[in-house]
Design a protein around this motif. Structure first.
Motif, mmCIF file in Angstrom:
data_model
loop_
_atom_site.group_PDB
_atom_site.id
_atom_site.type_symbol
_atom_site.label_atom_id
_atom_site.label_comp_id
_atom_site.label_asym_id
_atom_site.label_seq_id
_atom_site.Cartn_x
_atom_site.Cartn_y
_atom_site.Cartn_z
ATOM 1 N N ASP A 79 0.901 -1.138 -0.224
ATOM 2 C CA ASP A 79 -0.137 0.066 -0.206
ATOM 3 C C ASP A 79 0.855 1.194 0.180
ATOM 4 O O ASP A 79 2.097 1.249 0.007
ATOM 5 N N ARG A 81 1.634 3.270 2.300
ATOM 6 C CA ARG A 81 2.316 3.425 3.394
ATOM 7 C C ARG A 81 3.401 2.395 3.454
ATOM 8 O O ARG A 81 4.239 2.405 4.486
ATOM 9 N N ARG A 83 3.149 -0.842 3.647
ATOM 10 C CA ARG A 83 2.623 -1.996 4.365
ATOM 11 C C ARG A 83 2.528 -3.222 3.318
ATOM 12 O O ARG A 83 2.054 -2.772 2.235
ATOM 13 N N THR A 112 4.105 -5.415 8.388
ATOM 14 C CA THR A 112 4.696 -4.035 8.476
ATOM 15 C C THR A 112 6.108 -4.247 8.896
ATOM 16 O O THR A 112 6.632 -5.000 9.804
ATOM 17 N N GLY A 141 -9.602 3.937 0.591
ATOM 18 C CA GLY A 141 -9.363 4.002 1.744
ATOM 19 C C GLY A 141 -9.717 2.411 2.290
ATOM 20 O O GLY A 141 -9.719 2.523 3.489
ATOM 21 N N ASP A 156 -10.444 -0.419 7.474
ATOM 22 C CA ASP A 156 -10.028 -0.236 8.862
ATOM 23 C C ASP A 156 -10.441 1.136 9.284
ATOM 24 O O ASP A 156 -9.693 2.054 9.007
ATOM 25 N N GLU A 157 -11.274 1.242 10.109
ATOM 26 C CA GLU A 157 -11.855 2.720 10.417
ATOM 27 C C GLU A 157 -10.784 3.298 11.442
ATOM 28 O O GLU A 157 -11.057 4.436 11.743
ATOM 29 N N ASP A 158 -10.313 2.297 12.518
ATOM 30 C CA ASP A 158 -9.640 3.144 13.539
ATOM 31 C C ASP A 158 -7.914 2.876 13.328
ATOM 32 O O ASP A 158 -7.229 3.203 14.481
ATOM 33 N N ASP A 159 -7.669 2.445 12.334
ATOM 34 C CA ASP A 159 -6.187 2.289 11.896
ATOM 35 C C ASP A 159 -5.430 1.234 12.989
ATOM 36 O O ASP A 159 -4.216 1.634 13.417
ATOM 37 N N ASP A 160 -6.225 0.158 13.322
ATOM 38 C CA ASP A 160 -5.494 -0.577 14.076
ATOM 39 C C ASP A 160 -5.127 -2.054 13.397
ATOM 40 O O ASP A 160 -4.659 -2.858 13.820
ATOM 41 N N GLY A 161 -5.203 -1.838 11.971
ATOM 42 C CA GLY A 161 -5.003 -2.941 11.146
ATOM 43 C C GLY A 161 -5.708 -4.117 10.670
ATOM 44 O O GLY A 161 -5.640 -5.295 10.136
#
Length: 842
Positions: A79, A81, A83, A112, A141, A156-161
């Motif tokens: 992606d 980022r 990852r 990661t 997204g 992933d709405e809260d960015d916890d993977g």
């Protein structure tokens, strides 16, 4: 966190498990000679496997990830980022019989690299409880995931993977029963879609929804593109094929053949050069599969093709095609060359030791996919297991070796490898997700294809277009020397609906035909809106006449038909032009045919008229047939023209299993046909007579009622409708929505004697599968068809559909027929061969 509603996408799929591993009739499978010494094939650690590889001396191989971080990987992408997203098909062949393959144990791993050393350090399970997932794309997204029977979009709405919101955005996808014959790919295209292999559609994101867009299909497992957006794919024994023109344009008219240049063979040399002996190949007993040294001699399991567009390998590798051959434990490299007329061909590029690009002496090295990364390197997805052949096709030859040598286990390993320039320091990739829109626009000129693709995606998906980014994009589009950067910029403007008529005319002033091919497509909406000056500029592009004709399908009205006729007159000597014209006139065949009859091109006129006649007949509309017969009977029509159109009508009207015309019913007697039959040149023995006596019927014609196709009962109509859905889910990937098949993979079902003939033979094929070779309508196919794990009622619905669709007129098939055949063949394990079917009575 994962919502409790996630249960909506958990699949309870339990296929009928029947390993077809018996001997194939007529193909003796002898045991391995006792004198043959087989090297051991124990599962190795990643470090020990690394020691078994051979590759060119200017390259090096590095481990990126292995178990326990990943398991059974089949596809992976980076992606923005940096990852790494890995698709894990953990439920593929858990044992040699496939027991438990339907269990929802597949997953998506998110890896990661915390210390930025190029090796993954941490795993998060983004999504699990999937059945046989096979592809992923990062977009809007979230992650677009093929996990049959669904296409999922997970965010992933809260960015916890971990996926929090999972939606089903398409369904009815195949690949559960026969994983290698299911839709896969999700390759981002230059025109902002997602291309797939083993199906006849791609995905586009349109006004907030994921939609299918029809394509000509092609390929089996894996799909890739070059710097100019041309797609490449392959089949198990056909290492590389490709589309010279956009597939979605080539099939715009369902009544015409696909335009030339789609699904063409790129590689003619099918030989491979492994580093180890390969007796554990599914059909290793067949002459020619293995060489005298017991090494795999010709491709038998090629998949995962990839055009390397990165910049971390020496320049000589850029633009080459790399193809996985897991059965031979290797990756082949093909040098691609392009002729002046755009024909791309690939030639094997062997290493100095005579071996293929990347080989291993480890029998468990199973490369199944390739991809580029943000550092410009080439990455290899290694499924790493002993048995890779699916149970549906495993032969006794292979199964005995699997059992004797313990190749069925373990199944939960897997590695990702990086190929890079030897001695070179790994490039630190730029995190594109952190860049602003102006910097992203500049990144479209990167020497790394992954960077260009990802920057384009981020610009397209961002709301609006900032002024400084637009200025940078215009600078790229109109001033940059690298045509690749200009193409990327163009498709950003197209996605933003930022191309009007004046802008389109500026774009179309380029002299680079590689760019102009994209410019014509990107300006289609402007031309379709009535911008005649844009269409006029199109017609001036003599070197792109076929491309322009395909794009004219989007422009309606008499003026468009006049333009098409003019282009055909200029290029009628070229087959590609004539066939592109047929595609461009979808739904307007009659009008165009009347124009040609009134004074169309004289060059290759006969071929054009016959093809137009066929296109009219393919539409199966009685009113069109009546209208064209009236036109042909007019005194102004030349007999030579009439004869060609009539022959075309005969070509396109339905046939029986022997290829003889089946009567098509008209609502009234075709009086003009009587006039044509009386013609001295077109008499009773000519096409007019054949049409009157054999191909057409009408009320009052003697004996016509004997040939009238019986109307389906209400129950049969329901069966037909159910069959249509089953066909879309199980058959369309190979045989296409048109029933015309795939020239590299599957035969046509239209007018096929295997479909229209003895229903019990068709039942046997669906119940047990069919092993090639098979000859259908003059073309040979050497692929295998899997059995279907469906109920008798479902198989009857499927058979009924294919026997009554596309002008086929055979009788429906009942569930009772399938139940009887299933009982009679209960002990059978292998798929049928044509020889066996021919020897059967009813």
């Amino acid at each position: 966190m994962r919502p409790s509603a996630f249960a909506l996408v958990t699949l309870a799929f339990t296929p009928t498990l029947r390993a077809q591993n018996g001997d194939i009739q007529g193909e003796p499978q002898p045991p391995l000679p006792t004198s043959l010494v087989l090297p051991a094939a124990p599962p190795l650690s990643a470090a020990d496997e690394r020691a078994t590889f051979r590759l060119p001396p200017d390259l090096d191989l590095e481990l990126v990830a292995s178990e326990p971080l990943i398991h059974t990987p089949v596809h992976a992408v980076f992606d923005a980022r940096g990852r790494l997203w890995v698709v894990e098909m953990r439920n593929y062949m858990p044992d040699a019989d496939g027991q438990g393959e339907g269990d929802p144990t597949g997953s998506i791993a998110l890896l990661t690299d915390d210390d930025h050393d190029g090796r993954m350090d941490r795993r998060t399970t983004f999504l699990d409880h999937l059945v046989l997932p096979r592809s992923i794309a990062i977009t809007h997204g979230g992650a677009l995931i093929i996990a049959p029977p669904h296409l999922l979009f997970a965010v992933d709405e809260d960015d916890d993977g971990v996926a929090d919101d999972v939606k089903i955005v398409d369904q009815g996808l195949d690949g559960l029963v026969s994983p290698e014959y299911g839709i896969n790919g999700l390759l981002p295209t230059l025109d902002n879609a997602f291309a797939n292999a083993c199906t006849s559609w791609r995905y586009v994101f349109d006004r907030g929804q994921w939609k299918r867009e029809r394509t000509a299909g092609g390929g089996q497992w894996g799909i890739t593109k070059d710097d100019f957006g041309r797609l490449y794919f392959n089949g198990n024994s056909d290492p590389l094929r490709g589309d010279r023109i956009p597939s979605q344009l080539a099939c715009r008219n369902p009544n015409a053949p696909v335009a030339p240049g789609v699904n063409v063979r790129v590689v003619d040399d099918l030989h491979v050069k492994p580093a180890r002996i390969n007796p554990g190949v599914n059909r290793g007993y067949k002459p020619g599969t293995l060489g005298p040294d017991w090494k795999l001699d010709v491709a038998t399991g090629t998949c995962g093709p990839w055009i390397h567009r990165g910049d971390a390998l020496p320049e000589l590798y850029r633009g080459d095609a790399f193809v996985c051959e897991p059965c031979g434990n290797l990756v082949v490299r093909y040098e691609l060359s392009e002729s002046a007329d755009g024909v791309v061909k690939g030639t094997p590029a062997r290493n100095a030791d005579g071996l293929d690009f990347l080989t291993s002496t480890d029998e468990r090295f199973r490369p199944v996919n390739l991809f580029d990364g943000p550092d410009g390197a080439l990455y290899v997805v290694d499924l790493y297991r002993g048995m890779i052949q699916h149970r549906l096709f495993a032969t006794t030859w292979l199964r005995k070796q699997v059992d004797a040598r313990g190749l069925a286990q373990p199944t939960d390993l897997g590695r990702i490898w990086r190929v890079k320039k030897k001695g070179a320091e790994r490039k630190k990739p730029v995190e594109l997700a952190a860049l602003g829109s102006r910097e992203l626009a500049k990144a479209l000129a990167s020497s790394n294809g992954w960077t260009r693709d990802t920057a384009q995606r981020l610009l397209v998906e961002a709301p609006g277009l900032e002024s400084d980014a637009r200025a940078e994009l215009e600078k790229l589009l109109f001033e940059h020397v690298d045509v690749r950067a200009r193409i990327h910029a163009l498709w950003v403007f197209a996605a933003k609906n930022a191309i009007d008529a004046p802008f389109a005319l500026r774009v179309l002033q380029s002299t680079d035909e590689r760019f102009l091919a994209h410019a014509v497509r990107a300006t289609e909406p402007v031309a379709a809106s009535g911008a005649k000056e844009v269409v006029r500029r199109w017609t001036e592009l003599a070197g792109l006449r076929s491309q322009v004709l395909l794009s004219l399908a989007s422009v309606r009205g008499d003026a468009a038909l006049e333009t098409i006729a003019g282009l055909v007159a200029l290029g009628a000597a070229e087959e590609s032009v004539r066939k592109a014209a047929l595609v461009s006139i979808g739904g307007r065949e009659i009008e165009f045919l009347e124009r040609v009859l009134a004074g169309g091109p004289e060059v290759n006129r006969r071929q054009l008229l016959r093809a137009l006649g066929r296109a009219v007949a393919e539409e199966r509309r009685a009113e069109d047939l009546e209208r064209i017969l009236v036109t042909l009977a007019e005194p102004r029509c030349k007999n030579a023209d009439v004869e060609e159109v009539l022959n075309g009508l005969l070509d396109g009207l339905p046939k029986d299993e022997k290829g003889e015309p089946l009567p098509t019913f008209l609502p009234r007697a075709p009086t003009p046909l009587v006039v044509l039959v009386r013609s001295e040149d077109l008499g009773v023995s000519g096409p007019a007579g054949v049409l009157r006596d054999h191909a057409l019927a009408w009320p009052g014609k003697p004996g016509a009622e004997l040939f009238r196709v019986r109307t389906l009962t209400a129950e049969e109509q329901q069966r037909f409708a159910q069959g249509r859905e089953l066909y879309a889910a199980n058959c369309m990937a190979c045989h296409q929505s048109s029933g015309r098949g795939d020239p590299a993979l599957a035969p046509p079902l239209r007018s096929s004697p295997f479909v229209l003939g003895d229903e019990t033979k068709l039942a046997r094929i669906l119940l047990h599968g069919l092993n090639g070779p098979i000859d259908v309508l003059g073309q040979r196919f050497d692929s295998d068809m899997p059995a279907f794990a469906l109920t008798d009622a479902e198989l009857a619905a499927l058979a009924t559909y294919v026997r009554r669709e596309w002008g086929n007129t055979a009788e429906p098939v009942t569930a009772e027929t399938f139940a009887r055949i299933r009982k009679d063949t209960a002990e059978r394990k292998p798929a049928w061969t044509v020889k066996e079917l021919d020897a059967l009575g009813r």
